[in-house]
Design a protein around this motif. Sequence first.
Motif, PDB file in Angstrom:
ATOM      1  N   ASN A 133       0.674  -1.627  -0.034  1.00 55.73           N
ATOM      2  CA  ASN A 133       0.261   0.176   0.506  1.00 55.73           C
ATOM      3  C   ASN A 133       0.551   1.417   0.176  1.00 55.73           C
ATOM      4  OD1 ASN A 133       0.817  -0.346   2.851  1.00 55.73           O
ATOM      5  ND2 ASN A 133      -0.847  -1.035   3.756  1.00 55.73           N
ATOM      6  N   GLY A 134       2.041   1.826   0.200  1.00 55.15           N
ATOM      7  CA  GLY A 134       2.907   2.883   0.206  1.00 55.15           C
ATOM      8  C   GLY A 134       3.311   2.873   1.320  1.00 55.15           C
ATOM      9  N   ASP A 135       3.238   2.279   2.618  1.00 52.81           N
ATOM     10  CA  ASP A 135       2.965   3.327   3.418  1.00 52.81           C
ATOM     11  C   ASP A 135       4.530   3.135   4.038  1.00 52.81           C
ATOM     12  OD1 ASP A 135      -0.055   3.241   4.205  1.00 52.81           O
ATOM     13  OD2 ASP A 135      -0.091   1.593   5.313  1.00 52.81           O
ATOM     14  N   ILE A 136       4.788   4.043   4.936  1.00 51.58           N
ATOM     15  CA  ILE A 136       6.264   3.937   5.597  1.00 51.58           C
ATOM     16  C   ILE A 136       5.919   3.570   6.445  1.00 51.58           C
ATOM     17  CG2 ILE A 136       8.172   6.039   6.078  1.00 51.58           C
ATOM     18  CD1 ILE A 136       7.186   5.907   3.195  1.00 51.58           C
ATOM     19  N   LEU A 137       6.468   2.287   6.531  1.00 54.78           N
ATOM     20  CA  LEU A 137       7.036   1.267   7.517  1.00 54.78           C
ATOM     21  C   LEU A 137       7.898   1.547   9.283  1.00 54.78           C
ATOM     22  CD1 LEU A 137       6.958  -2.055   6.104  1.00 54.78           C
ATOM     23  CD2 LEU A 137       4.969  -0.886   6.417  1.00 54.78           C
ATOM     24  N   GLY A 138       7.706   2.942   9.307  1.00 56.08           N
ATOM     25  CA  GLY A 138       8.279   3.642  10.934  1.00 56.08           C
ATOM     26  C   GLY A 138      10.034   4.825  10.310  1.00 56.08           C
ATOM     27  N   ASN A 139      10.234   3.499   8.805  1.00 52.64           N
ATOM     28  CA  ASN A 139      11.330   4.803   8.543  1.00 52.64           C
ATOM     29  C   ASN A 139      11.901   4.146   6.867  1.00 52.64           C
ATOM     30  OD1 ASN A 139      13.428   6.351   8.039  1.00 52.64           O
ATOM     31  ND2 ASN A 139      14.942   5.630   9.362  1.00 52.64           N
ATOM     32  N   ALA A 140      11.957   4.760   6.401  1.00 55.02           N
ATOM     33  CA  ALA A 140      12.635   4.138   4.554  1.00 55.02           C
ATOM     34  C   ALA A 140      13.628   5.075   3.548  1.00 55.02           C
ATOM     35  CB  ALA A 140      11.212   3.914   3.884  1.00 55.02           C
ATOM     36  N   SER A 197      -6.780   7.268   2.470  1.00 53.99           N
ATOM     37  CA  SER A 197      -6.054   5.884   3.313  1.00 53.99           C
ATOM     38  C   SER A 197      -6.082   5.052   2.952  1.00 53.99           C
ATOM     39  CB  SER A 197      -6.570   5.974   4.910  1.00 53.99           C
ATOM     40  OG  SER A 197      -6.836   5.441   5.218  1.00 53.99           O
ATOM     41  N   ARG A 198      -7.394   5.068   1.825  1.00 58.70           N
ATOM     42  CA  ARG A 198      -7.515   3.739   1.268  1.00 58.70           C
ATOM     43  C   ARG A 198      -8.381   4.209   0.292  1.00 58.70           C
ATOM     44  NH1 ARG A 198     -12.129   1.268   4.305  1.00 58.70           N
ATOM     45  NH2 ARG A 198     -12.320   0.030   2.678  1.00 58.70           N
ATOM     46  N   ARG A 199      -7.814   5.000  -1.089  1.00 59.01           N
ATOM     47  CA  ARG A 199      -8.174   5.191  -2.352  1.00 59.01           C
ATOM     48  C   ARG A 199      -8.590   4.708  -3.084  1.00 59.01           C
ATOM     49  NH1 ARG A 199      -6.827  10.446  -3.880  1.00 59.01           N
ATOM     50  NH2 ARG A 199      -5.813   9.534  -5.899  1.00 59.01           N
ATOM     51  N   ILE A 200      -7.291   3.264  -3.009  1.00 59.57           N
ATOM     52  CA  ILE A 200      -7.800   2.531  -3.961  1.00 59.57           C
ATOM     53  C   ILE A 200      -8.936   1.283  -3.328  1.00 59.57           C
ATOM     54  CG2 ILE A 200      -6.866   0.241  -4.674  1.00 59.57           C
ATOM     55  CD1 ILE A 200      -4.148   0.991  -4.913  1.00 59.57           C
ATOM     56  N   ASP A 201      -9.117   1.110  -1.968  1.00 57.61           N
ATOM     57  CA  ASP A 201     -10.422   0.425  -1.836  1.00 57.61           C
ATOM     58  C   ASP A 201     -11.656   0.928  -2.149  1.00 57.61           C
ATOM     59  OD1 ASP A 201      -8.639  -1.778  -0.733  1.00 57.61           O
ATOM     60  OD2 ASP A 201      -8.025  -0.918   1.379  1.00 57.61           O
ATOM     61  N   VAL A 218       2.507   4.655  -5.522  1.00 53.27           N
ATOM     62  CA  VAL A 218       1.427   4.924  -4.481  1.00 53.27           C
ATOM     63  C   VAL A 218       1.615   6.335  -3.554  1.00 53.27           C
ATOM     64  CG1 VAL A 218      -0.972   3.679  -5.131  1.00 53.27           C
ATOM     65  CG2 VAL A 218       0.414   3.107  -3.265  1.00 53.27           C
ATOM     66  N   TYR A 219       1.227   7.234  -3.369  1.00 47.81           N
ATOM     67  CA  TYR A 219       1.737   7.479  -2.439  1.00 47.81           C
ATOM     68  C   TYR A 219       1.253   7.580  -0.669  1.00 47.81           C
ATOM     69  CZ  TYR A 219       3.351  10.943  -5.636  1.00 47.81           C
ATOM     70  OH  TYR A 219       4.114  11.893  -6.418  1.00 47.81           O
ATOM     71  N   PRO A 220       2.037   7.773   0.305  1.00 45.76           N
ATOM     72  CA  PRO A 220       3.874   7.806   0.288  1.00 45.76           C
ATOM     73  C   PRO A 220       5.216   7.383   0.022  1.00 45.76           C
ATOM     74  CG  PRO A 220       3.094   7.311   1.869  1.00 45.76           C
ATOM     75  CD  PRO A 220       2.526   6.579   1.514  1.00 45.76           C
ATOM     76  N   GLY A 221       4.746   6.079  -0.604  1.00 48.49           N
ATOM     77  CA  GLY A 221       5.842   5.171  -1.048  1.00 48.49           C
ATOM     78  C   GLY A 221       6.819   6.058  -2.498  1.00 48.49           C
ATOM     79  N   ARG A 222       5.917   5.873  -3.642  1.00 48.98           N
ATOM     80  CA  ARG A 222       6.034   6.523  -4.532  1.00 48.98           C
ATOM     81  C   ARG A 222       7.273   7.441  -4.836  1.00 48.98           C
ATOM     82  NH1 ARG A 222       2.285   7.737  -9.061  1.00 48.98           N
ATOM     83  NH2 ARG A 222       3.142   9.489 -10.988  1.00 48.98           N
ATOM     84  N   GLU A 223       6.989   8.876  -3.114  1.00 48.38           N
ATOM     85  CA  GLU A 223       7.917   9.767  -3.087  1.00 48.38           C
ATOM     86  C   GLU A 223       9.546   9.104  -2.992  1.00 48.38           C
ATOM     87  OE1 GLU A 223       6.854  14.418  -1.415  1.00 48.38           O
ATOM     88  OE2 GLU A 223       5.847  12.629  -0.526  1.00 48.38           O
ATOM     89  N   HIS A 224       9.195   8.178  -2.382  1.00 41.03           N
ATOM     90  CA  HIS A 224      10.703   7.431  -2.225  1.00 41.03           C
ATOM     91  C   HIS A 224      11.408   6.574  -3.044  1.00 41.03           C
ATOM     92  CE1 HIS A 224      10.658   7.798   2.316  1.00 41.03           C
ATOM     93  NE2 HIS A 224       9.703   7.994   2.217  1.00 41.03           N
ATOM     94  N   CYS A 225      10.612   6.465  -4.333  1.00 39.11           N
ATOM     95  CA  CYS A 225      11.421   5.759  -5.448  1.00 39.11           C
ATOM     96  C   CYS A 225      12.251   5.955  -6.790  1.00 39.11           C
ATOM     97  CB  CYS A 225      10.106   5.104  -6.160  1.00 39.11           C
ATOM     98  SG  CYS A 225       9.203   4.037  -4.974  1.00 39.11           S
TER      99      CYS A 225
END
Length: 533
Positions: free
Chosen positions: A193-200, A423-427, A218-225
């Motif tokens: 789901n792109g969540d940050i698991l504490g630190n990334a 928080s659940r855009r896709i769902d 998806v964000y926020p994960g996409r912003e780290h890629c």
Amino acid sequence: MIVLKPEEMRKVDKRAIEAGFPDILLMETAGRGVAEKARLVLHGENHDHHQEINDQNFKQTGNPGRGKVLVIAGKGNNGGDGLVAARYLDIWGYNVKILMLSEEDNLTGSPLVNYRLSKVRNIDIYTVTASEEGYLEDAENLIFKADLVIDAILGTGIKGDVREPYSSLIDLINQFASSVIAVDIPSGIDGENGDILGNAVIADYTMTMAYPKIGLVVYPGREHCGEIEVIDLGVPIEFALEQEPQHFVLDYEEASSLLPQRPVNSHKGTFGKVGVIGGSSGMAGAPALTGLAALKIGSGLVRVAVPENVQGTVAGYSPEIITVGLKGMESLLKVEDLNIIEKLMEQSSVIALGPGLGVSDRTTKVVSKILQEFQSPVVLDADGINSLRDLDLLSERRGSLVMTPHPGEMARLLDKDIEEIQSRRIDFSREFASKYNVYLILKGAATVIALPDGNIYINPSGNQGMATAGSGDVLTGLITGLLAQGMNIEEAAILGPYLHGMAGDLATDQISSYSMIAGDIISYIPETIKYLL
């Protein structure tokens, strides 16, 4: 392009191994792909041999002649991919060091084989664990001296928040690394789901294996890629299709193939007639932007129906727009207006309903009338959505329907908080599209396109400069214009946001994200089409 959940990708790997692909061959292919990217980055070459998710954001950086590489490897398959990359870079003459986060005794299978091969090649290996005193100082020194860090720490198998020593190492990477390539996914991102698991890790490039993962797009994960590229492992696509994937992203080649054809022997009727209903006092620009975007994407003719008190303003935007005056203005819908709207329905291949419309008893009647009587496609946007008082009306409609809410409008539709929607855009998008048999486009960063069959497209194009008034009206015009030309509604719903975002990306390259306005997006529609053609 197919996008997979991490569990789906694991099943693809398992299926490939069962079919005869040795696990160590898959790791070899993956690691070599990472090494090839590293070589390009180190030499600043502006080309690649992989498939980009977002072509217009693809930019190579690097400094010729710099060749110090640090591979930080965990004990799993992600670390094994990094070890393969280290071996190839060593073969090619780079100064390679490995920061190993596991003792040899804890390695198994293909990662263990590649660890031993790294030792055979006499690559410098530094093993650190959280129990070692001073490990952070040693790691900081290695990261700081490297021209390129390859993050092969955690991969997509992580569960729960990042623990030590990984979290501290991630801090050091983000603080001191000159450039970072993430293997498959930046460590610390939830691939589901792109969540940050504490630190990334914040990567400059992410080399993902076989297919993108949801957490990358998806964000926020996409912003780290950073820039995302796909390494082809040679696994047949049938293995992915067997998983019945429901998530996709449109790529450049697919977008190009979807553009409507333009027959030489044509007239304006060939390319459809758009009707736009919207506008109110102070909101004349919204329907004008929608009409202009529909024209720029290739519609043959556009009529914009607005209250008479703003008709002149709309007409002033472009002489190509035909304006139709409504007499009702802010009061209840009048008989004359009913006749005008009925005539507009007869004249239109598709109707865009809502830009700048306002919300009142009058607009509710307009929305109800169009949905219940118009038999061709409708694109419902902005106040057209806000004027929808009864969702049961969606089941009573005559034609197919595209809805384009932003998160606030989606929250009002579902009586939820915006934060919950985000928080659940896709769902939420999937549930709504399936329940009401509509094509739902939830706007925002990584726009979600939900189809009635439950499939989801995540739009890869666009940027923060498009967060500006009128941008959504332009999107409505693009989708409407594509539909007017006879495009399949599913394809129009998928292609419209891609073209919208690409036009915004091209505009940003020229005028910056600070200065972009909705009209700039329209201005770059022709260049977007030329780029795809």
